[in-house]
Scaffold this active site. Structure first.
Site, PDB file in Angstrom:
ATOM      1  N   GLY A 108       0.774  -1.235   0.000  1.00 36.41           N
ATOM      2  CA  GLY A 108       0.000   0.000   0.000  1.00 36.41           C
ATOM      3  C   GLY A 108       0.804   1.285   0.000  1.00 36.41           C
ATOM      4  O   GLY A 108       0.314   2.317   0.451  1.00 36.41           O
ATOM      5  N   THR A 109       2.016   1.255  -0.572  1.00 37.25           N
ATOM      6  CA  THR A 109       2.766   2.513  -0.616  1.00 37.25           C
ATOM      7  C   THR A 109       2.136   3.507  -1.597  1.00 37.25           C
ATOM      8  O   THR A 109       2.200   4.718  -1.376  1.00 37.25           O
ATOM      9  CB  THR A 109       4.252   2.298  -0.973  1.00 37.25           C
ATOM     10  OG1 THR A 109       4.356   1.763  -2.290  1.00 37.25           O
ATOM     11  CG2 THR A 109       4.934   1.384   0.030  1.00 37.25           C
ATOM     12  N   ASN A 110       1.527   2.999  -2.663  1.00 40.32           N
ATOM     13  CA  ASN A 110       0.811   3.920  -3.563  1.00 40.32           C
ATOM     14  C   ASN A 110      -0.421   4.491  -2.882  1.00 40.32           C
ATOM     15  O   ASN A 110      -0.731   5.678  -3.043  1.00 40.32           O
ATOM     16  CB  ASN A 110       0.439   3.214  -4.865  1.00 40.32           C
ATOM     17  CG  ASN A 110       1.604   3.170  -5.841  1.00 40.32           C
ATOM     18  OD1 ASN A 110       1.949   4.193  -6.437  1.00 40.32           O
ATOM     19  ND2 ASN A 110       2.228   2.012  -5.971  1.00 40.32           N
ATOM     20  N   ASN A 138      -5.381   2.338 -13.264  1.00 44.60           N
ATOM     21  CA  ASN A 138      -4.419   1.390 -12.697  1.00 44.60           C
ATOM     22  C   ASN A 138      -3.022   1.988 -12.808  1.00 44.60           C
ATOM     23  O   ASN A 138      -2.720   2.688 -13.773  1.00 44.60           O
ATOM     24  CB  ASN A 138      -4.476   0.080 -13.502  1.00 44.60           C
ATOM     25  CG  ASN A 138      -3.473  -0.952 -13.020  1.00 44.60           C
ATOM     26  OD1 ASN A 138      -3.383  -1.239 -11.821  1.00 44.60           O
ATOM     27  ND2 ASN A 138      -2.710  -1.527 -13.945  1.00 44.60           N
ATOM     28  N   HIS A 154       0.837   0.859 -13.302  1.00 50.31           N
ATOM     29  CA  HIS A 154       1.661  -0.301 -13.685  1.00 50.31           C
ATOM     30  C   HIS A 154       3.132   0.137 -13.673  1.00 50.31           C
ATOM     31  O   HIS A 154       3.467   1.203 -14.201  1.00 50.31           O
ATOM     32  CB  HIS A 154       1.264  -0.804 -15.073  1.00 50.31           C
ATOM     33  CG  HIS A 154       2.029  -2.025 -15.458  1.00 50.31           C
ATOM     34  ND1 HIS A 154       1.738  -3.281 -14.951  1.00 50.31           N
ATOM     35  CD2 HIS A 154       3.120  -2.182 -16.243  1.00 50.31           C
ATOM     36  CE1 HIS A 154       2.608  -4.151 -15.429  1.00 50.31           C
ATOM     37  NE2 HIS A 154       3.446  -3.509 -16.216  1.00 50.31           N
ATOM     38  N   GLU A 167       9.519   5.656  -6.089  1.00 54.83           N
ATOM     39  CA  GLU A 167       9.823   7.007  -5.578  1.00 54.83           C
ATOM     40  C   GLU A 167       9.757   8.067  -6.675  1.00 54.83           C
ATOM     41  O   GLU A 167       9.210   9.146  -6.483  1.00 54.83           O
ATOM     42  CB  GLU A 167      11.224   7.037  -4.949  1.00 54.83           C
ATOM     43  CG  GLU A 167      11.253   6.431  -3.565  1.00 54.83           C
ATOM     44  CD  GLU A 167      12.667   6.267  -3.025  1.00 54.83           C
ATOM     45  OE1 GLU A 167      13.630   6.801  -3.639  1.00 54.83           O
ATOM     46  OE2 GLU A 167      12.806   5.583  -1.990  1.00 54.83           O
ATOM     47  N   ALA A 221       8.510   7.787  -9.861  1.00 55.47           N
ATOM     48  CA  ALA A 221       7.397   7.798 -10.820  1.00 55.47           C
ATOM     49  C   ALA A 221       6.046   7.487 -10.168  1.00 55.47           C
ATOM     50  O   ALA A 221       5.158   8.334 -10.119  1.00 55.47           O
ATOM     51  CB  ALA A 221       7.685   6.818 -11.955  1.00 55.47           C
ATOM     52  N   GLU A 222       5.879   6.293  -9.617  1.00 57.33           N
ATOM     53  CA  GLU A 222       4.532   5.853  -9.191  1.00 57.33           C
ATOM     54  C   GLU A 222       3.890   6.777  -8.164  1.00 57.33           C
ATOM     55  O   GLU A 222       2.719   7.152  -8.304  1.00 57.33           O
ATOM     56  CB  GLU A 222       4.597   4.440  -8.607  1.00 57.33           C
ATOM     57  CG  GLU A 222       5.018   3.395  -9.609  1.00 57.33           C
ATOM     58  CD  GLU A 222       4.886   1.987  -9.049  1.00 57.33           C
ATOM     59  OE1 GLU A 222       3.851   1.663  -8.471  1.00 57.33           O
ATOM     60  OE2 GLU A 222       5.845   1.210  -9.200  1.00 57.33           O
TER      61      GLU A 222
HETATM   62  C1  GAR Z   1       3.415  -1.247  -7.384  1.00 57.13           C
HETATM   63  O1  GAR Z   1       4.731  -1.220  -7.864  1.00 57.13           O
HETATM   64  C2  GAR Z   1       2.424  -1.267  -8.530  1.00 57.13           C
HETATM   65  O2  GAR Z   1       2.845  -0.514  -9.631  1.00 57.13           O
HETATM   66  C3  GAR Z   1       2.397  -2.740  -8.853  1.00 57.13           C
HETATM   67  O3  GAR Z   1       2.396  -3.378  -7.598  1.00 57.13           O
HETATM   68  C4  GAR Z   1       3.110  -2.563  -6.658  1.00 57.13           C
HETATM   69  C5  GAR Z   1       2.250  -2.350  -5.430  1.00 57.13           C
HETATM   70  O4  GAR Z   1       2.947  -1.677  -4.414  1.00 57.13           O
HETATM   71  N1  GAR Z   1       1.270  -3.073  -9.654  1.00 57.13           N
HETATM   72  C6  GAR Z   1       1.309  -3.974 -10.642  1.00 57.13           C
HETATM   73  O5  GAR Z   1       2.294  -4.641 -10.899  1.00 57.13           O
HETATM   74  C7  GAR Z   1       0.002  -4.108 -11.432  1.00 57.13           C
HETATM   75  N2  GAR Z   1       0.194  -4.918 -12.594  1.00 57.13           N
HETATM   76  P1  GAR Z   1       2.178  -0.950  -3.218  1.00 57.13           P
HETATM   77  O6  GAR Z   1       1.203  -1.976  -2.625  1.00 57.13           O
HETATM   78  O7  GAR Z   1       3.265  -0.613  -2.242  1.00 57.13           O
HETATM   79  O8  GAR Z   1       1.485   0.270  -3.751  1.00 57.13           O
END
Ligand code: GAR
Length: 208
Positions: free
Chosen positions: A12-14, A108, A110, A178, A180-181
């Protein structure tokens, strides 16, 4: 106010980036209505609870078959009446009925520059392992709308990140998060919340 449901599977960092940017006013006009996880006990749920956001788990383990799970997932989403569904590390194939009901209202994140390193089997760390195995020099992240394919929907935002000597999949994953996402996903929500995104003919267009 844009009502947003965030769907998660793990760390869940995003999600945390979204929570923090709503709190500091970078994301405007947005209410985080709920967080839905497909896994019990993950850190993303703690993050939601700490921020005072309703958090529920709909696990496939609690249902006899896939279609019962998918119905329960859709019912949980519907109960919060979202304007936008954000898949923030949600590693479940989205039910077709959900995509129909929320057409152009699901985004989403990615962890690659689509169309590289995406599609079936490319998720989480596997994406970064594949990028390093191929020896690419630039990677990145993409926010896209979700259609019935895997990572095939209209692209909204992308950001490139350099690969550096000595990178491991984990180091690269952290840098992509860090640089991009954690920036792109909040930015995408803010653009949508402020009516700046149009989707037509399979393309997402940003109006200034
Ligand atoms: C993230 O890197 C996201 O981009 C990826 O899973 C990770 C979740 O991290 N998603 C995918 O690969 C979707 N195909 P988070 O739980 O720390 O946000």
């Amino acid at each position: 106010m844009l009502r947003v449901v965030v769907m998660v599977s793990g760390g869940g960092t995003n999600l945390q980036a979204i929570i923090d940017r709503v709190a500091d006013g970078t994301i405007t006009n947005t209410e985080l209505a709920a967080v839905i996880s497909n896994n019990y006990g993950v850190k993303a749920l703690e993050r939601a609870e700490r921020a005072g956001i309703p958090a529920v788990t709909v696990s496939p383990k609690d249902y006899g078959d896939r279609s019962a799970f998918e119905q329960a997932l859709l019912a949980a989403v519907d109960s919060y009446q979202p304007d936008l569904i954000v898949l923030a590390g949600f590693l479940v194939v989205i039910p077709a009925a959900m995509i129909d009901r929320y057409e152009n209202r699901i985004i989403n994140i990615h962890p690659s520059l689509i169309p590289s390193f995406c599609g079936t089997g490319y998720y989480g760390l596997k994406v970064h392992e594949a990028a390093l195995a191929r020896g690419v020099k630039v990677v990145g992240a993409t926010v896209h709308f979700v259609d019935k394919g895997t990572d095939t929907g209209p692209i909204l935002l992308q950001k490139a990140v350099e690969v550096e000597p000595g990178d491991t999949p984990k180091i690269l994953q952290q840098r992509v998060m860090e640089q991009a996402e954690w920036k792109l996903l909040p930015q995408a929500i803010d653009l949508i919340a402020n009516g700046k995104v149009m989707v037509a003919d399979g393309h997402a267009v940003i109006r200034e």
